[in-house]
Motif scaffolding. Structure first.
Motif, short mmCIF file in Angstrom:
data_model
loop_
_atom_site.label_atom_id
_atom_site.label_comp_id
_atom_site.label_asym_id
_atom_site.label_seq_id
_atom_site.Cartn_x
_atom_site.Cartn_y
_atom_site.Cartn_z
N LYS A 1 1.20 6.19 2.18
CA LYS A 1 0.84 6.06 0.77
C LYS A 1 -0.53 5.38 0.70
O LYS A 1 -0.73 4.30 1.25
CB LYS A 1 1.87 5.22 0.00
N GLY A 2 -1.48 6.02 0.02
CA GLY A 2 -2.80 5.44 -0.11
C GLY A 2 -3.67 6.26 -1.04
O GLY A 2 -3.36 7.42 -1.34
N ALA A 3 -4.75 5.66 -1.49
CA ALA A 3 -5.72 6.35 -2.34
C ALA A 3 -6.70 7.13 -1.47
O ALA A 3 -6.74 6.98 -0.25
CB ALA A 3 -6.45 5.33 -3.20
N THR B 1 3.72 8.44 -2.40
CA THR B 1 4.27 8.47 -1.04
C THR B 1 4.43 9.91 -0.55
O THR B 1 4.94 10.77 -1.26
CB THR B 1 5.63 7.77 -1.01
N ASP C 1 -9.22 12.71 0.26
CA ASP C 1 -7.86 12.78 -0.27
C ASP C 1 -6.97 13.74 0.49
O ASP C 1 -5.79 13.89 0.19
CB ASP C 1 -7.86 13.12 -1.76
N PHE D 1 -3.56 11.89 -0.21
CA PHE D 1 -3.91 10.51 -0.54
C PHE D 1 -4.26 10.38 -2.02
O PHE D 1 -5.42 10.41 -2.43
CB PHE D 1 -5.03 10.04 0.38
N THR E 1 -7.73 10.60 7.23
CA THR E 1 -8.18 11.21 5.99
C THR E 1 -9.39 12.08 6.27
O THR E 1 -10.10 11.87 7.27
CB THR E 1 -8.53 10.14 4.94
N ASN F 1 1.78 -2.63 5.14
CA ASN F 1 0.64 -2.60 4.23
C ASN F 1 -0.63 -2.97 4.99
O ASN F 1 -0.77 -4.09 5.48
CB ASN F 1 0.88 -3.59 3.08
N GLN G 1 -9.83 8.06 0.55
CA GLN G 1 -10.77 7.24 1.33
C GLN G 1 -11.28 8.10 2.47
O GLN G 1 -10.51 8.79 3.13
CB GLN G 1 -10.09 5.97 1.85
N ASN H 1 -2.21 8.02 -3.91
CA ASN H 1 -1.43 6.83 -4.24
C ASN H 1 0.04 7.12 -4.54
O ASN H 1 0.71 6.35 -5.22
CB ASN H 1 -2.05 6.05 -5.40
N GLY I 1 -3.80 1.12 2.80
CA GLY I 1 -2.60 1.71 2.21
C GLY I 1 -1.38 1.33 3.01
O GLY I 1 -1.37 0.36 3.76
N LYS I 2 -0.32 2.11 2.85
CA LYS I 2 0.96 1.81 3.47
C LYS I 2 1.35 2.91 4.46
O LYS I 2 1.17 4.09 4.18
CB LYS I 2 2.03 1.65 2.40
#
Length: 218
Positions: free
Chosen positions: A79-81, A140, A111, A136, A105, A46, A83, A138, A194-195
């Motif tokens: 995994k992430g939003a 996986t 995204d 991206f 990204t 994370n 950015q 959120n 994110g992860k």
């Protein structure tokens, strides 16, 4: 420090590639360390998007050599939003910070997955996967980058989303590899929030094995 359980700070990730049996180590403090998330996809790291990253420092370790190998396969679970222009993994020229290769990204809405490669002239070919791949969001995703030395292929969840032709350059100084940020002339920036997990870096074209690799990490 080693990982002892969920939410532990990560001190090192050992033996992260079959051809490159090197370790990623963080600085000796807890502020730049990602934490371990045991609940996600067999464990992921994370990253806080503020100052977390895992580097190979050129002053400490040999050049990792993903770019210089010429042919390589990189696989990550992410995994992430959304950015804008944040780094997942990349190598930078140790003297001037120029990007040798980057998975990051995109720089428009943040995204989509961008896959960059440096050419023989020293410029960077910037590829954003076609069709708004929305990596991206959120959820996986499993992403793969296959570099044949003349072509760069980008995959998301088994689907080929971009193909790029390019002319390869050569490195004259070591490259520094890092996960979770971009490093320019020794300065870290563009931190990913994110992860990231299940990284694989192999100096081979594993296109024929990608379905099995995706299934393994799923």
């Amino acid at each position: 420090s080693g990982v002892v359980g969920n939410a532990s700070v990560v001190g090192a990730v050992a033996n992260i590639g079959l051809n490159h049996a090197l370790s990623l180590r963080v600085f000796n403090n807890n502020t730049t360390r990602p934490t371990y998330d045991a609940a996600t996809n067999n464990g992921m790291l994370n990253f806080d998007g503020v100052d977390d990253y895992l580097p190979i420092l050129s002053s400490e370790y040999a050049d990792f050599g993903v770019y210089d190998d010429g042919v390589s396969t990189t696989v990550l679970v992410v995994k992430g939003a959304a950015q804008i222009n944040k780094m997942l993994i990349g190598e930078n020229n140790a003297s001037n910070g120029a990007g040798r290769f980057e998975l990051c990204t995109d720089n428009v809405d943040g995204d989509d997955l961008a896959n960059h490669i440096s050419t023989g002239s020293g410029t960077q070919v910037n590829t954003v996967a076609a069709g708004e791949n929305n990596v991206f969001d959120n959820t996986t995703k499993i992403i793969a980058r296959v570099d044949t030395g003349t072509q760069l292929f980008t995959y998301v969840n088994k689907v080929l989303v971009a193909t790029t032709n390019y002319t390869r350059g050569t490195s004259t100084v070591p490259n520094t590899l890092q996960i979770g940020c971009r490093r320019t002339s020794g300065v870290a920036k563009d931190y990913f929030a994110g992860k990231i997990g299940s990284g694989m870096f192999i100096a081979a074209n594993l296109t024929a094995q990608l379905d099995d690799i995706f299934d393994y990490y799923a």
